[in-house]
Design a protein around this motif. Sequence first.
Motif, PDB file in Angstrom:
ATOM      1  N   LYS A 144      17.300   8.372   8.986  1.00  0.00           N
ATOM      2  CA  LYS A 144      16.109   7.794   8.361  1.00  0.00           C
ATOM      3  C   LYS A 144      16.545   7.257   6.989  1.00  0.00           C
ATOM      4  O   LYS A 144      16.254   7.835   5.953  1.00  0.00           O
ATOM      5  CB  LYS A 144      15.011   8.849   8.228  1.00  0.00           C
ATOM      6  CG  LYS A 144      14.517   9.412   9.560  1.00  0.00           C
ATOM      7  CD  LYS A 144      13.482  10.517   9.325  1.00  0.00           C
ATOM      8  CE  LYS A 144      13.012  11.146  10.627  1.00  0.00           C
ATOM      9  NZ  LYS A 144      12.152  10.245  11.417  1.00  0.00           N
ATOM     10  N   GLU A 156      11.173   1.437   8.646  1.00  0.00           N
ATOM     11  CA  GLU A 156      10.515   2.684   9.064  1.00  0.00           C
ATOM     12  C   GLU A 156       9.074   2.686   8.569  1.00  0.00           C
ATOM     13  O   GLU A 156       8.750   2.125   7.533  1.00  0.00           O
ATOM     14  CB  GLU A 156      11.238   3.896   8.456  1.00  0.00           C
ATOM     15  CG  GLU A 156      12.647   4.117   8.973  1.00  0.00           C
ATOM     16  CD  GLU A 156      13.295   5.334   8.326  1.00  0.00           C
ATOM     17  OE1 GLU A 156      12.565   6.113   7.706  1.00  0.00           O
ATOM     18  OE2 GLU A 156      14.512   5.471   8.448  1.00  0.00           O
ATOM     19  N   GLU A 181      14.054   6.336   4.087  1.00  0.00           N
ATOM     20  CA  GLU A 181      13.472   7.537   3.475  1.00  0.00           C
ATOM     21  C   GLU A 181      14.509   8.290   2.649  1.00  0.00           C
ATOM     22  O   GLU A 181      14.198   8.839   1.588  1.00  0.00           O
ATOM     23  CB  GLU A 181      12.882   8.451   4.553  1.00  0.00           C
ATOM     24  CG  GLU A 181      12.078   9.577   3.963  1.00  0.00           C
ATOM     25  CD  GLU A 181      11.293  10.356   4.994  1.00  0.00           C
ATOM     26  OE1 GLU A 181      10.656  11.333   4.616  1.00  0.00           O
ATOM     27  OE2 GLU A 181      11.333   9.975   6.187  1.00  0.00           O
ATOM     28  N   ALA A 187      17.083  13.467   5.635  1.00  0.00           N
ATOM     29  CA  ALA A 187      16.678  12.178   6.216  1.00  0.00           C
ATOM     30  C   ALA A 187      17.906  11.348   6.586  1.00  0.00           C
ATOM     31  O   ALA A 187      17.936  10.704   7.645  1.00  0.00           O
ATOM     32  CB  ALA A 187      15.795  11.428   5.222  1.00  0.00           C
ATOM     33  N   VAL A 221       6.667   5.571   7.385  1.00  0.00           N
ATOM     34  CA  VAL A 221       6.719   7.003   7.042  1.00  0.00           C
ATOM     35  C   VAL A 221       5.353   7.473   6.590  1.00  0.00           C
ATOM     36  O   VAL A 221       4.702   6.797   5.799  1.00  0.00           O
ATOM     37  CB  VAL A 221       7.773   7.253   5.920  1.00  0.00           C
ATOM     38  CG1 VAL A 221       7.825   8.730   5.590  1.00  0.00           C
ATOM     39  CG2 VAL A 221       9.121   6.761   6.349  1.00  0.00           C
TER      40      VAL A 221
END
Length: 361
Positions: free
Chosen positions: A320, A359, A323, A315, A361
Amino acid sequence: MKIVVYAIAKNEEVHVLEWYNSMKEADDIYVLDTGSSDDTLKLLKECPKVHVEQKIINPWRFDVARNESLKLVPEDVDICVCTDIDERLESGWRKKLEKVWKDGVTKVEYTDVRYLNKDGSYGGIQKGTKIHARKNYKWVYPVHECIQSVSNEKIVVAKEIVLVHHDKKTVRSNYTNLLELAVEEEPGVARHRFLLGREYYVYKKYDKAIKQFHKYIRISNWDDEKSFVFRYMGKCYKEMNYIEEALLWFEKSRKLTPNYREPYYELGRCYYYINDIENAYKYLKKASRITEKSSYMNDFEAWNGSVYDYLSLSAYKLKKYQEAYRNGKKALQYFPNDTRILKNIELYAEKVESAKVTEVV
């Protein structure tokens, strides 16, 4: 009902007293010592209800030793409980056994725990099969031996009976010669091929392992174990740096058992190894979403937190960051003293703060 425990032993002094304390709910305990040079024999003789004899088995075979230990058990016994000296039955096992042993029952299947996790939870859970009637049973196979009925069986399941492996040794026994003997004696038995292939893999004889696994695949119809073998094939090829073949076999495992975490984990880890981060992330993400272990043998590494470590790394490389941070924290729960993971979490937190990433997710 008359219930006894029986076992074989050699140089098990470190285990004897704890083992005995977990087994003493039995009416009697019978042990065949196969040549101890430590205080195993002395300690066993000091335990009430324990009957111990010594006999050298040469050439060594586990089935022969088990059958010799079973001969020590009187014919009028109703139920035989076979364990190893480094195993423990959880307290209250006798009442649980008496509850399920009805007229006509010949064997009980129970919960066999092959190791304990650091938090004390069960690991390597499989079906135990070594509680049986005194008559019409014998042990077969030179190693990884099994108790086998010579007549019709009536099996009941008692998962509440729990046997836990407590091996304090660090040296792994080399069973290669005995497994090769088993294959020689019964070349058409898939189980022997699987175990010999696994043994070759452990000792890094990857070409030999692959050969045995191919022979196993041709004669086995058991999908759970076949999936396990496919993963071993993938691991062999990965160790030999044949990455395309490795991915092929991990994918075969995934397709055969799509509800198991292990093949997704192996695929993700293999893609990470070749720096294909998008695919690594995809499969590791899928692996992390599978939270129920299979009823068959589980791969330790797929469940020890490594999936979250690899997922956080993947990630992060895909930017990301939130995450990465979340999965890094999950990995830290399994590896609380790992300085690399700790430093990575600090880095992820800095990236989240500096990028102000949000984000979904």
